[in-house]
Motif scaffolding. Structure first.
Motif, PDB file in Angstrom:
ATOM      1  N   LEU A 266       0.879  -1.011   0.039  1.00  0.00           N
ATOM      2  CA  LEU A 266       0.068  -0.062  -0.527  1.00  0.00           C
ATOM      3  C   LEU A 266       0.567   1.028  -0.027  1.00  0.00           C
ATOM      4  O   LEU A 266       1.784   1.308   0.468  1.00  0.00           O
ATOM      5  CB  LEU A 266      -1.037  -0.248   1.428  1.00  0.00           C
ATOM      6  N   GLU A 267      -0.009   2.527  -0.590  1.00  0.00           N
ATOM      7  CA  GLU A 267       0.855   3.419  -0.527  1.00  0.00           C
ATOM      8  C   GLU A 267       0.486   4.756  -0.826  1.00  0.00           C
ATOM      9  O   GLU A 267      -0.975   4.391  -1.311  1.00  0.00           O
ATOM     10  CB  GLU A 267       2.037   3.772  -1.591  1.00  0.00           C
ATOM     11  N   PRO A 268       0.365   5.698  -0.061  1.00  0.00           N
ATOM     12  CA  PRO A 268      -0.354   6.642   0.429  1.00  0.00           C
ATOM     13  C   PRO A 268      -0.807   7.485  -1.321  1.00  0.00           C
ATOM     14  O   PRO A 268       0.253   7.608  -1.887  1.00  0.00           O
ATOM     15  CB  PRO A 268       0.168   8.028   1.405  1.00  0.00           C
ATOM     16  N   VAL A 269      -1.756   8.061  -1.305  1.00  0.00           N
ATOM     17  CA  VAL A 269      -2.265   7.913  -2.586  1.00  0.00           C
ATOM     18  C   VAL A 269      -1.567   9.821  -2.633  1.00  0.00           C
ATOM     19  O   VAL A 269      -1.792  10.749  -1.198  1.00  0.00           O
ATOM     20  CB  VAL A 269      -3.514   8.645  -3.254  1.00  0.00           C
ATOM     21  N   LYS A 270      -1.098  10.035  -3.329  1.00  0.00           N
ATOM     22  CA  LYS A 270      -0.129  11.591  -3.425  1.00  0.00           C
ATOM     23  C   LYS A 270      -1.332  12.784  -3.451  1.00  0.00           C
ATOM     24  O   LYS A 270      -2.486  12.690  -4.633  1.00  0.00           O
ATOM     25  CB  LYS A 270       0.361  11.948  -4.201  1.00  0.00           C
ATOM     26  N   GLU A 271      -1.493  13.557  -2.564  1.00  0.00           N
ATOM     27  CA  GLU A 271      -2.296  14.787  -2.447  1.00  0.00           C
ATOM     28  C   GLU A 271      -2.217  16.192  -3.538  1.00  0.00           C
ATOM     29  O   GLU A 271      -1.074  16.186  -3.466  1.00  0.00           O
ATOM     30  CB  GLU A 271      -3.348  15.153  -1.518  1.00  0.00           C
ATOM     31  N   CYS A 272      -3.096  16.377  -4.125  1.00  0.00           N
ATOM     32  CA  CYS A 272      -2.091  17.450  -5.075  1.00  0.00           C
ATOM     33  C   CYS A 272      -2.997  19.134  -4.004  1.00  0.00           C
ATOM     34  O   CYS A 272      -3.892  18.629  -3.830  1.00  0.00           O
ATOM     35  CB  CYS A 272      -3.123  17.285  -6.114  1.00  0.00           C
TER      36      CYS A 272
END
Lengths: 439, 439, 439
Positions: C433-439
């Motif tokens: 799992l990896e965090p979604v990059k917040e834009c």
């Protein structure tokens, strides 16, 4: 709701006027074409000017063709003694609409396939038509039929089915914009008071009331046309106008003693759907709101998928839900002045919401604008009993981002629509708000 | 629902045939690999032709690796007197699935960590496996264990865990299109009748019934594969086919006496979800519809976020919700012919809805087309008892704007799906409607 | 919820500390400007460092202008005998906020228009202000007024209304990102304990607790400012910072004995709205969640349509819903240490959810990844009592497609948020799992 003030007083129907109009129209034998429709439109035109359209037999209208024109002068069944046992002159429901002419002697046995009764309601004469299949027939009460002895009868229908015209009438109340509200009712039924003379009376007096007031925002088009083929003919001849029809109501069964029923447009959430539901709910009247179905009156045509107009339908008891429906029981006693006035008032209130409802843009959307400086807010703070009008201003400012109309704001805030609309007007006057340009 | 007519008579299972198939498969010791699966597929192949796939140990499949193949010939625990107190030959649940070979003498004390019981159900033998962690063990009833005296025992598991293959079978019923419906059931459980021999029997007979009828619209793929690793292996080897899977059903626990449970796909509103809910509701059967959760059977794999297929799961009582679940209580008495036939009939009805459901375009969308001219409408007007078939035509015409499928129309109109589908067929025949091209 | 561990012990308020802070602030006469606000901020600054802002009278702030600064030293009404029958020194609510100076003799008759009472609660002194309309007045209990004989009185308000400044304070707890959480409470009310000294105490101790712990993900900004004009001033001076405000809470009425009420942001589904509803529901506390309305505290400004921030409001009993509201009954007995600690704990839990909630991407989305290989799954299969932690991992994997956050997953799965968040951490550690990059 908006107190319509002076104009209401001027144009409100006299006590009994609606029922009187129904009573005048009642004896006429109407069908989807012919002199009955013409005479009906003449009488309406005494109240509001009508533009009369005559469309020739054979004209292609959408998927349909304007049929031959039907007229009838007399019809009867005479027994062996020469007595009229069934007489068109006594009740025009006795003849199946669009019956071809016939004049001959036949036994009851031969006649039976041409006779229509209501076994469940033996005292009533049914209403039947055969527009697109050439035949003839009589409608009579089951009691009358039961009393007929076997033997020979003289059968006569003195009708004409020949090339001619389909007739309909329009009345327009011009508004500030070319956007239209369509009010439509069918004028093709013979002596049936609720279906649809009551709606004709309501529409006629609604037109008078609108015309008597200040110029409305919308242009109002009243269509008095035969059911189905009339609406289809109008749609076919007004293809370029249809996109201007923003809202519409089909009026029918407007005079019985039952509560009101609003049937939503096919869209289900058109502005008329929201306005009608709001007015009915806010009024506290018992009422029903039902979803669209592709059966009923001319909303079937306006809401066909190619047009998909925001047209709902307002009735009291819906078609087929009362035992007198399409029978001789739908007579002058079945409809009341009070019911028709209640229908008229409800339509008026719905239209007032549509007139005032629109989306606005808060011109000072960053933080609250200082209302107190503009005289729009109590100067003494700390109290918890803030007034409705102030709350309405705060709601209008907060939700006027272009996505919410005034009716949305009324629904969400729980405040009366008129208080919300008045707040919007005050905020416009203070240049804190401006209407969204509709495209 | 569609009366499947002649083909049903031909292919319908004989009375008792489903239970007989379960009974034949019951004694076989299945696991996720090995000869038990092969023998099971041979027996299914007597009913419907199967394509057998053998995938070598060590093959990478998605995030997994095909494990060693496990086979077992015998296993027992003998007491000091040489009597088999636990005997694999009597019940294949006695051995923990994938147990490595062992043959030695040990005290009960030493043996205990390798013994599994169900203290809450002391009469039942549990079902346990250890596929990916090499160990060995026995399952026995708590009563049996309680009766064992301390002392020394001879412990033997005559198994093989070695490079070999994973085996699964496929049966395809070709359809008019390459779009597929996947019917999947796991074949890896030993003597457990409801989980999953009942579903194997239902799937087998469903395949026969489909193959015996006219060519269906969809291609139907039946997958008989070991749970988890089998579905993963199939997915890994069919990456290019997966986008053709339009709908799917995982069948399990198909034979117990409880009511049906449909578990939605991860999408929640896939066509299979709507069709299953509709059929269950319309049938009047007691039933439950539950949302997707990432636990259960191979819907876990088909509905993993990368695939996200429209695959639901149909069971009777769901896994873990009956006390006999994963125990020796899930035996031949626990499943009934009647329950399996009910499951089969339900799946059949769901598939019939999927077969007929599609979106259409009204080719005459402006106003209603004149149905009477085309013989699709009663010629005599005025009656209020319009027939269901006519109403269905009006609904189909009104909502066939490309956005609504026939099942949507059935739901919205309240009319039976088949009446709606028949109306669509009649309108297509009259060239008033055409199917939307699916892209 | 997250056991905040050691840092809580360090920073948790001593028993009675919250109420003690309220008691210290209580006697000060605050208004929207002036030395009362300055003194209040000085006392807060003893607990957490504050950056103090002084904004000159006349500064344009959004649609408003910073008003003159108001200060008051003394005020009274003396009777003919020279006795103070109304005395500001006894209770600072006695003077209408922002009263201009006055000193003269007048009859009770002349004085009456300047006197404010609560006829329904004759024992209580109301709280009134007149910020933007220059006037003067006294508030007193109806009982006091009733006891005043007619005759002449000496009236004195020794106040100053002159150019000066508006004062507010900020405290920032830096986080790993520049994204901010705004905690805002008004500091403009005189001796009213619940409105808003309790919230000031809660915010102050929340700031201490955050600062004492590990660096949070978000940067936390605490704003202590006068109501309305203070929030507007801050918004006007921080236009470029506002887009960084991801979440926010307006705290008010934080100390009465009633249950908690969360008022949603204007968006209605902002993360703070979901987190607050979740925490309140999961806590089992009696509570209420209400929709946004454009009346209340400074959420009115933060949620004005131009800003439309994700800022909700947490109170115990909402403004105006308790009889002591804006009266002398809102005193030190009206608020309790226990209630304030409960409010503080709730806010803390909401912030912990916001800190941990985020969207992740399953890096092995095709089929389930093999958790057992990674030590994340029980090796022994067949059991039905799968653990919560394993279920949480399956849910996180299944829904981590970038569209669902951890709180969504907790809501949908019914699992506790912390279990879900712990599962996500374990899966990140296993590189699944990896965090979604917040834009």
């Amino acid at each position: 709701m908006t107190a319509p003030g002076a104009e209401q007083d001027t144009a409100a129907p006299e006590r009994g006027e609606l029922h009187a109009l129904v009573a005048r129209l009642y004896p006429i034998c109407r069908s989807i074409t012919g002199d009955g429709v013409r005479r009906t439109l003449e009488i309406i035109a005494e109240q509001v000017p009508l533009e009369i359209h005559e469309v020739p037999t054979g004209t292609k209208v959408l998927d349909w063709t304007v049929p031959k024109e039907w007229n009838i002068r007399d019809a009867y069944i005479k027994d062996a003694a020469g007595r009229r046992v069934v007489d068109f002159a006594a009740c025009n429901l006795h003849v199946v609409g669009y019956s071809v002419p016939v004049h001959r002697r036949m036994t009851l046995e031969e006649l039976r396939p041409h006779l229509h009764t209501l076994p469940d309601r033996p005292d009533l004469v049914p209403y039947r038509t055969s527009y697109y299949h050439e035949t003839w027939g009589f409608c009579l009460s089951a009691d009358t039929l039961a009393a007929l002895p076997e033997g020979e009868y003289e059968v006569c229908i003195d009708s004409t089915l020949a090339d001619g015209h389909l007739t309909y009438g329009e009345h327009v109340v011009p508004g500030e914009t070319a956007d239209e509200v369509l009010i439509s009712c069918h004028v093709c039924h013979p002596s049936l008071a609720n279906d649809n003379l009551a709606a004709i009376a309501v529409a006629t007096h609604l037109a008078r009331r609108l015309a008597a007031g200040p110029r409305p925002r919308y242009t109002y088009r009243f269509l008095f046309a035969p059911g189905t083929i009339g609406a289809i003919t109008w749609l076919a001849r007004n293809r370029d106008r249809i996109e201007r029809v923003r809202h519409g109501l089909v009026l029918a069964c407007a005079g019985d003693r039952g509560p009101l029923t609003y049937k939503r447009s096919r869209r289900g959430d058109a502005p008329i759907d929201k306005a009608a539901a709001y007015v009915l709910r806010a009024s506290g009247r018992p009422h029903t709101v039902v979803d669209f179905s592709p059966y009923g009156y001319d909303e079937r045509q306006y809401c066909s998928p190619g047009f998909n107009l925001g047209v709902g339908s307002l009735t009291r008891t819906p078609y087929g839900r009362y035992p007198e429906y399409h029978t001789s029981g739908d007579d002058l006693d079945f409809v009341t002045e009070e019911a028709m006035r209640d229908t008229l008032e409800t339509v008026w209130e719905i239209l007032q919401v549509l007139e005032r409802d629109r989306r606005y843009l808060n011109l000072s959307p960053y933080g609250e604008p200082q209302l107190g400086r503009r005289g729009l807010y109590d100067s003494l703070g700390g109290r918890s009993d803030t007034k409705q009008a102030q709350m309405a201003m705060l709601w209008v400012l907060n939700l006027s981002d272009g996505d919410h109309g005034l009716l949305d704001i009324a629904e969400r805030s729980g405040l009366p629509f008129d208080v919300v609309a008045d707040a919007a007007r005050a905020l416009c006057d203070a240049t804190l708000l401006e209407p969204v340009k509709e495209c």
